[in-house]
Design a protein around this motif. Structure first.
Motif, PDB file in Angstrom:
ATOM      1  N   VAL A 143      51.887  54.096  30.161  1.00 45.11           N
ATOM      2  CA  VAL A 143      51.578  52.883  30.924  1.00 45.11           C
ATOM      3  C   VAL A 143      51.679  51.655  30.019  1.00 45.11           C
ATOM      4  N   ILE A 144      52.047  50.539  30.616  1.00 42.34           N
ATOM      5  CA  ILE A 144      52.130  49.302  29.828  1.00 42.34           C
ATOM      6  C   ILE A 144      51.290  48.183  30.455  1.00 42.34           C
ATOM      7  N   GLY A 145      50.469  48.536  31.435  1.00 42.49           N
ATOM      8  CA  GLY A 145      49.508  47.568  31.975  1.00 42.49           C
ATOM      9  C   GLY A 145      50.040  46.662  33.064  1.00 42.49           C
ATOM     10  N   ARG A 146      51.193  46.993  33.625  1.00 41.90           N
ATOM     11  CA  ARG A 146      51.744  46.141  34.698  1.00 41.90           C
ATOM     12  C   ARG A 146      51.978  46.966  35.955  1.00 41.90           C
ATOM     13  N   VAL A 147      51.566  46.393  37.087  1.00 43.13           N
ATOM     14  CA  VAL A 147      51.722  47.054  38.375  1.00 43.13           C
ATOM     15  C   VAL A 147      52.173  46.004  39.379  1.00 43.13           C
ATOM     16  N   ASP A 148      53.150  46.314  40.208  1.00 49.28           N
ATOM     17  CA  ASP A 148      53.549  45.404  41.293  1.00 49.28           C
ATOM     18  C   ASP A 148      53.329  46.108  42.618  1.00 49.28           C
ATOM     19  N   LEU A 149      52.589  45.442  43.499  1.00 52.40           N
ATOM     20  CA  LEU A 149      52.390  46.003  44.841  1.00 52.40           C
ATOM     21  C   LEU A 149      53.031  45.049  45.848  1.00 52.40           C
ATOM     22  N   THR A 150      53.727  45.624  46.830  1.00 56.03           N
ATOM     23  CA  THR A 150      54.356  44.822  47.879  1.00 56.03           C
ATOM     24  C   THR A 150      53.933  45.371  49.241  1.00 56.03           C
ATOM     25  N   PRO A 151      53.359  44.544  50.138  1.00 57.58           N
ATOM     26  CA  PRO A 151      53.106  43.103  49.982  1.00 57.58           C
ATOM     27  C   PRO A 151      51.983  42.855  48.981  1.00 57.58           C
ATOM     28  N   ASP A 152      51.948  41.609  48.440  1.00 57.16           N
ATOM     29  CA  ASP A 152      50.897  41.347  47.466  1.00 57.16           C
ATOM     30  C   ASP A 152      49.587  41.004  48.165  1.00 57.16           C
ATOM     31  N   ASP A 153      48.522  40.989  47.374  1.00 56.53           N
ATOM     32  CA  ASP A 153      47.174  40.794  47.905  1.00 56.53           C
ATOM     33  C   ASP A 153      46.415  40.009  46.850  1.00 56.53           C
ATOM     34  N   PRO A 154      45.561  39.056  47.283  1.00 56.20           N
ATOM     35  CA  PRO A 154      44.858  38.234  46.289  1.00 56.20           C
ATOM     36  C   PRO A 154      44.031  39.054  45.292  1.00 56.20           C
ATOM     37  N   LEU A 155      43.617  40.264  45.678  1.00 53.84           N
ATOM     38  CA  LEU A 155      42.760  41.044  44.773  1.00 53.84           C
ATOM     39  C   LEU A 155      43.552  41.869  43.747  1.00 53.84           C
ATOM     40  N   ASP A 156      44.874  41.951  43.920  1.00 54.81           N
ATOM     41  CA  ASP A 156      45.675  42.807  43.022  1.00 54.81           C
ATOM     42  C   ASP A 156      45.410  42.494  41.547  1.00 54.81           C
ATOM     43  N   ALA A 157      45.449  41.200  41.203  1.00 55.91           N
ATOM     44  CA  ALA A 157      45.343  40.819  39.782  1.00 55.91           C
ATOM     45  C   ALA A 157      43.971  41.184  39.222  1.00 55.91           C
ATOM     46  N   HIS A 158      42.910  41.043  40.047  1.00 53.59           N
ATOM     47  CA  HIS A 158      41.553  41.375  39.567  1.00 53.59           C
ATOM     48  C   HIS A 158      41.423  42.875  39.309  1.00 53.59           C
ATOM     49  N   ILE A 159      41.996  43.653  40.245  1.00 53.85           N
ATOM     50  CA  ILE A 159      41.908  45.118  40.072  1.00 53.85           C
ATOM     51  C   ILE A 159      42.725  45.509  38.831  1.00 53.85           C
ATOM     52  N   ALA A 160      43.908  44.925  38.700  1.00 52.60           N
ATOM     53  CA  ALA A 160      44.767  45.277  37.558  1.00 52.60           C
ATOM     54  C   ALA A 160      44.075  44.932  36.244  1.00 52.60           C
ATOM     55  N   SER A 161      43.435  43.774  36.199  1.00 52.60           N
ATOM     56  CA  SER A 161      42.780  43.369  34.963  1.00 52.60           C
ATOM     57  C   SER A 161      41.596  44.296  34.646  1.00 52.60           C
ATOM     58  N   ALA A 162      40.811  44.674  35.671  1.00 54.01           N
ATOM     59  CA  ALA A 162      39.686  45.588  35.442  1.00 54.01           C
ATOM     60  C   ALA A 162      40.196  46.971  35.028  1.00 54.01           C
ATOM     61  N   PHE A 163      41.303  47.419  35.639  1.00 54.43           N
ATOM     62  CA  PHE A 163      41.872  48.724  35.272  1.00 54.43           C
ATOM     63  C   PHE A 163      42.314  48.713  33.805  1.00 54.43           C
ATOM     64  N   ASN A 164      42.977  47.621  33.401  1.00 53.46           N
ATOM     65  CA  ASN A 164      43.442  47.556  32.005  1.00 53.46           C
ATOM     66  C   ASN A 164      42.265  47.512  31.026  1.00 53.46           C
ATOM     67  N   ALA A 165      41.180  46.821  31.438  1.00 52.55           N
ATOM     68  CA  ALA A 165      39.981  46.792  30.583  1.00 52.55           C
ATOM     69  C   ALA A 165      39.391  48.203  30.495  1.00 52.55           C
TER      70      ALA A 165
END
Ligand SMILES: C[S@@+](CC[C@H](N)C(=O)[O-])C[C@H]1O[C@@H](n2cnc3c(N)ncnc32)[C@H](O)[C@@H]1O
Length: 232
Positions: free
Chosen positions: A110-132
């Motif tokens: 994994v390299i810490g990047r995920v793209d979901l389509t369609p996008d959702d305002p919460l995607d970035a928060h979940i991704a950041s918490a997952f990476n943490a």
């Protein structure tokens, strides 16, 4: 002689052995006895030219291998492993691989990047918490998570290997909805474990996403890198 490190149920061998010509003996390493049993019970098919492929299961802590443990290898493999290591463990492992003097193929890190389509305002928060969560501190130290590929490239290069890195994304669309649901559940679960304050927003998010996936309207790209290190 191929050593697969952190083999789990042996997916690497089942994928790679039939693509390589010639007789192969796979030594599959994991610390989990149940997974090793699964790997031994579901061995790879024959080699590309029909030659025999044999498997030997070895319960080992691959973060604590001794210099000679991989000395007989003509290829070392690992998949979906690097993010679970600390910097010290990775450095030791890369040193042992480099000492073996053979190619090392390390896939789907994994390299810490995920793209979901369609996008959702919460995607970035979940991704950041997952990476943490991936970078959390455990009893062994701080895990490398999405920083592991860069650390492995640095270490292999410093130890005299030529290193190739290529993208290797998981593409989960309507045809892989069941897998996308499984992935999403684990992704959000780890994010919530890391940042419990996300829970009230995460529950409706998961409902939205699972409904989209079940209807074949969610597509997910989970970015990974593959790495091939070859002695110069
Ligand atoms: C995410 S799984 C990947 C399994 C398999 N390589 C695959 O791609 O399906 C990571 C595996 O590494 C093993 N593992 C992690 N750290 C390990 C260690 N220090 N020693 C031995 N096995 C380890 C785990 O038990 C698990 O089976």
């Amino acid at each position: 002689m191929i050593h697969d490190l952190g083999c789990g149920t042996g997916a690497m061998g089942r994928w790679l052995a039939p693509l390589l010509p010639g007789p192969q003996h796979w030594v599959v390493h994991d610390r989990d006895a149940d997974l090793l049993q699964g790997a031994a019970a579901d061995p790879p098919g024959p080699a590309a030219d029909g030659a025999a492929v044999t498997v030997e299961a070895k319960q080992s802590d691959i973060a604590r291998l001794h210099p000679g443990d991989l000395a007989d290898a003509s290829l070392i493999t690992a998949s979906a492993l690097l993010d679970m290591m600390t910097a010290d463990e990775l450095e030791r492992l890369v040193t042992t691989c480099a000492d073996a003097g053979c190619p090392a193929l390390v896939t789907i890190s994994v390299i810490g990047r995920v793209d979901l389509t369609p996008d959702d305002p919460l995607d970035a928060h979940i991704a950041s918490a997952f990476n943490a969560h991936q970078r959390r501190t455990t009893g062994s130290g701080r895990l490398l998570g999405p920083d592991a590929v860069d650390a492995a490239v640095d270490a292999f290069t410093r130890l005299g290997a030529d290193v190739l890195v290529r993208p290797s994304p998981w593409r989960l669309g309507a045809a892989q909805a069941a897998l996308a649901i499984q992935w999403l559940t684990g992704w959000v679960g780890a994010a919530r474990e890391q940042r419990p304050e996300l829970t009230s927003d995460a529950a409706p998010y998961v409902r939205r996403r699972l409904a989209q996936a079940s209807a074949g309207r969610l597509s997910v790209r989970v970015h990974h890198h593959d790495l091939l290190a070859r002695p110069r």
